[in-house]
Design an enzyme around this catalytic site. Sequence first.
Site, PDB file in Angstrom:
ATOM      1  N   TRP A  97       0.813  -1.216   0.000  1.00 46.40           N
ATOM      2  CA  TRP A  97       0.000   0.000   0.000  1.00 46.40           C
ATOM      3  C   TRP A  97       0.847   1.266   0.000  1.00 46.40           C
ATOM      4  O   TRP A  97       0.546   2.215  -0.731  1.00 46.40           O
ATOM      5  CB  TRP A  97      -0.999   0.000   1.161  1.00 46.40           C
ATOM      6  CG  TRP A  97      -2.103  -0.973   0.894  1.00 46.40           C
ATOM      7  CD1 TRP A  97      -2.365  -2.139   1.551  1.00 46.40           C
ATOM      8  CD2 TRP A  97      -3.089  -0.889  -0.153  1.00 46.40           C
ATOM      9  NE1 TRP A  97      -3.443  -2.786   0.986  1.00 46.40           N
ATOM     10  CE2 TRP A  97      -3.904  -2.046  -0.049  1.00 46.40           C
ATOM     11  CE3 TRP A  97      -3.357   0.029  -1.168  1.00 46.40           C
ATOM     12  CZ2 TRP A  97      -4.968  -2.297  -0.923  1.00 46.40           C
ATOM     13  CZ3 TRP A  97      -4.428  -0.219  -2.042  1.00 46.40           C
ATOM     14  CH2 TRP A  97      -5.211  -1.365  -1.912  1.00 46.40           C
ATOM     15  N   ASP A 139      -1.770   6.496   6.411  1.00 46.03           N
ATOM     16  CA  ASP A 139      -2.842   5.684   5.827  1.00 46.03           C
ATOM     17  C   ASP A 139      -3.201   4.626   6.864  1.00 46.03           C
ATOM     18  O   ASP A 139      -2.479   3.653   7.044  1.00 46.03           O
ATOM     19  CB  ASP A 139      -2.348   5.050   4.521  1.00 46.03           C
ATOM     20  CG  ASP A 139      -3.372   4.086   3.902  1.00 46.03           C
ATOM     21  OD1 ASP A 139      -4.449   3.886   4.511  1.00 46.03           O
ATOM     22  OD2 ASP A 139      -3.077   3.538   2.821  1.00 46.03           O
ATOM     23  N   LYS A 141     -12.821  -1.557   5.688  1.00 47.08           N
ATOM     24  CA  LYS A 141     -12.078  -2.554   6.456  1.00 47.08           C
ATOM     25  C   LYS A 141     -12.641  -2.619   7.883  1.00 47.08           C
ATOM     26  O   LYS A 141     -12.998  -3.677   8.362  1.00 47.08           O
ATOM     27  CB  LYS A 141     -10.587  -2.214   6.515  1.00 47.08           C
ATOM     28  CG  LYS A 141      -9.960  -1.816   5.174  1.00 47.08           C
ATOM     29  CD  LYS A 141      -9.832  -2.970   4.208  1.00 47.08           C
ATOM     30  CE  LYS A 141      -9.492  -2.570   2.782  1.00 47.08           C
ATOM     31  NZ  LYS A 141      -8.311  -1.780   2.572  1.00 47.08           N
TER      32      LYS A 141
HETATM   33  C1  LIG Z   1      -7.783  -1.193   1.217  1.00 46.89           C
HETATM   34  C2  LIG Z   1      -6.687  -0.228   1.395  1.00 46.89           C
HETATM   35  C3  LIG Z   1      -6.537   0.885   0.553  1.00 46.89           C
HETATM   36  C4  LIG Z   1      -7.383   1.090  -0.696  1.00 46.89           C
HETATM   37  O1  LIG Z   1      -8.616   1.488  -0.449  1.00 46.89           O
HETATM   38  P1  LIG Z   1      -9.692   1.705  -1.618  1.00 46.89           P
HETATM   39  O2  LIG Z   1     -10.858   2.170  -0.824  1.00 46.89           O
HETATM   40  O3  LIG Z   1      -9.899   0.385  -2.306  1.00 46.89           O
HETATM   41  O4  LIG Z   1      -9.171   2.731  -2.544  1.00 46.89           O
HETATM   42  C5  LIG Z   1      -5.532   1.783   0.822  1.00 46.89           C
HETATM   43  N1  LIG Z   1      -4.683   1.595   1.857  1.00 46.89           N
HETATM   44  C6  LIG Z   1      -4.789   0.537   2.672  1.00 46.89           C
HETATM   45  C7  LIG Z   1      -3.837   0.381   3.799  1.00 46.89           C
HETATM   46  C8  LIG Z   1      -5.797  -0.406   2.470  1.00 46.89           C
HETATM   47  O5  LIG Z   1      -5.892  -1.471   3.276  1.00 46.89           O
END
Ligand SMILES: *Cc1c(COP(=O)(O)O)cnc(C)c1O
Length: 369
Positions: free
Chosen positions: A101, A176, A200
């Site tokens: 990521w 993030d 998530k």
């Molecule tokens: C799932 C995820 C993303 C991407 O998210 P989207 O909503 O699919 O764009 C970004 N960063 C992390 C750490 C993730 O787990």
Amino acid sequence: MNRPYNFSAGPAAIPEEVLQQAAAEMLDWHGSGMSVMEMSHRGKEFVAICEQAEADLRELLAIPPEFKILFMQGGGLGENAIVPLNLSRAATVDFVVTGGWSQKSRKEAGKYAAEVHTAASSEASSFTTLPDPASWQLSRGASYVHICSNETIHGVEFHQLPDLKALGSDAPLVVDFSSHVASRPVDWSRVGLAFGGAQKNLGPAGVTLVVVREDLIGHALPICPSAFDYKNVANNDSRYNTPPTWGIYVAGLTFQWIKRQREGDLPGIAAMEARNIAKARLLYDFIDQSGLYLNKVAPNCRSRMNVPFLLNNNALDEAFLAGAKERGLLQLKGHKSVGGMRASIYNAMPLAGVQALVAYMREFERQRA
Ligand SMILES: *Cc1c(COP(=O)(O)O)cnc(C)c1O
């Protein structure tokens, strides 16, 4: 009849109580005669839902008043562009690359920032470790430093956020936290901006949470789309354009569910953290003593949320997944870039779900011994 346990990495399990409440309120929210999906985003009903969600989240995560809470669209990947559009000020941005990521985030930032500098990377260890902050090569005058505090694919987690000031940097930290937001408390004194998709650990896909310090708002590049300029979103309380109303509503129900949780004397986020520690320990301890299963991540940086593991003979993978599904243990297949299995054990996964998984793994191993 119990619902199966869902180990999906995302969109992921939502607490059953939340799904039931959303179902009960589906046709008529609180006597309004409307489903939340049918309401004006500027009407008093939805404004109340949105304000309650924001207040509950601020309380749960102890978000200080100098931070704005924004509910946006675009997901985590959207923020990979929206953050540099708002914060890079056409200068250098620093990245700490610790898995799939943060790698993606760095690449996207290259489209908007004047220069992208990799301050540290754990790629040499195939992302099974985290680089020690004391070794980071931070640039002077960077607009921000980006980390992914929980790498969903590689299963590594920063158990403490880095203190950039102690490392001699004045840059704000961008985090993030998509895949572990609300799993533990956040030290906001170390954060400039944190973002995460909801799917998530907070609710349905479609809403993206951004928590941003006020002084970082108002510096967007001229090319930044108006709907993605944090200033417009903040000045209009996340209703500059139509926000993902249903997602905000269900995330709000999840915040109230977290507020009701207790683990011993611990309430809310502290209860979630204690439960998440217990769940992760149970699973990692079992894997570590097993001869069949293997997790390669260094123990001090293992994710409490996403537990990737391999079987020592990948010819058994299909049988493992089929047997798991028969027992109501769903979506355990690993991410294609690392293979094997992955058990995502977010807030909505009860300890009983992890116990059921470990019991199955033990039985599967015994049958093949
Ligand atoms: C799932 C995820 C993303 C991407 O998210 P989207 O909503 O699919 O764009 C970004 N960063 C992390 C750490 C993730 O787990």
